[in-house]
Design a protein around this motif. Structure first.
Motif, PDB file in Angstrom:
ATOM      1  N   THR A  16       0.832  -1.203   0.000  1.00  0.00           N
ATOM      2  CA  THR A  16       0.000   0.000   0.000  1.00  0.00           C
ATOM      3  C   THR A  16       0.866   1.252   0.000  1.00  0.00           C
ATOM      4  N   LYS A  17       0.314   2.278  -0.609  1.00  0.00           N
ATOM      5  CA  LYS A  17       0.960   3.593  -0.599  1.00  0.00           C
ATOM      6  C   LYS A  17       0.575   4.296   0.699  1.00  0.00           C
ATOM      7  N   GLN A  18       1.282   5.384   0.983  1.00  0.00           N
ATOM      8  CA  GLN A  18       0.891   6.204   2.117  1.00  0.00           C
ATOM      9  C   GLN A  18      -0.531   6.677   1.851  1.00  0.00           C
ATOM     10  N   GLY A  19      -1.404   6.543   2.803  1.00  0.00           N
ATOM     11  CA  GLY A  19      -2.811   6.881   2.621  1.00  0.00           C
ATOM     12  C   GLY A  19      -3.673   5.643   2.434  1.00  0.00           C
ATOM     13  N   GLY A  20      -3.024   4.473   2.259  1.00  0.00           N
ATOM     14  CA  GLY A  20      -3.763   3.229   2.211  1.00  0.00           C
ATOM     15  C   GLY A  20      -4.139   2.696   0.839  1.00  0.00           C
ATOM     16  N   ASN A  21      -3.887   3.464  -0.227  1.00  0.00           N
ATOM     17  CA  ASN A  21      -4.218   2.957  -1.564  1.00  0.00           C
ATOM     18  C   ASN A  21      -3.263   1.836  -1.954  1.00  0.00           C
ATOM     19  N   ASN A  22      -3.790   0.845  -2.658  1.00  0.00           N
ATOM     20  CA  ASN A  22      -2.977  -0.291  -3.088  1.00  0.00           C
ATOM     21  C   ASN A  22      -2.012   0.111  -4.196  1.00  0.00           C
ATOM     22  N   VAL A  23      -0.838  -0.477  -4.159  1.00  0.00           N
ATOM     23  CA  VAL A  23       0.153  -0.321  -5.217  1.00  0.00           C
ATOM     24  C   VAL A  23      -0.184  -1.331  -6.299  1.00  0.00           C
ATOM     25  N   ASP A  24      -0.305  -0.875  -7.540  1.00  0.00           N
ATOM     26  CA  ASP A  24      -0.568  -1.807  -8.638  1.00  0.00           C
ATOM     27  C   ASP A  24       0.605  -1.792  -9.617  1.00  0.00           C
ATOM     28  N   GLU A  25       0.464  -2.486 -10.724  1.00  0.00           N
ATOM     29  CA  GLU A  25       1.567  -2.674 -11.670  1.00  0.00           C
ATOM     30  C   GLU A  25       2.179  -1.368 -12.171  1.00  0.00           C
TER      31      GLU A  25
END
Length: 110
Positions: A16-25
């Motif tokens: 996850t990125k800072q802020g909780g969003n998922n890291v994708d390709e």
């Protein structure tokens, strides 16, 4: 995670990125898994995996330990980390471990 030496073992994880969003390709610059017997930089690397060894599906990164990764390893606990460098330069590292055990099946004949 515990599995038999020389077997295929799948695993998945989220980044996850800072802020909780998922890291994708599209967010990934590099993705490297390094496995060592002991949790020390001086311990020899027993195998590595890189970005091509991972797939992204349903918000998770998926990969597997293949038979050739563990076939020659001693029984016991191994440490690994997955270092991810994002396109914005952020570095995220996940640490984990697995245990290699022996099997009970004995093959006779062919």
């Amino acid at each position: 995670m515990k599995f038999i030496r020389g077997d295929t073992q799948s695993f998945k994880f989220k980044i996850t990125k800072q802020g909780g969003n998922n890291v994708d390709e599209k967010d990934i610059k590099t993705l490297i898994l390094t496995c060592r017997k002991y949790n020390l930089k001086s311990s020899p690397v027993v195998f590595n995996k890189n970005k091509e060894d991972f797939t992204f599906k349903d918000d998770y990164w998926h990969s597997e330990f293949k038979p050739e990764d563990t076939r020659e390893l001693d029984y016991g606990i191994y440490n690994f980390d997955i270092e991810c460098t994002l396109t914005d330069g952020t570095v995220k590292t996940l640490k984990s471990q697995f245990e290699i055990t022996d099997e009970d099946t004995i093959y006779e004949g062919n």
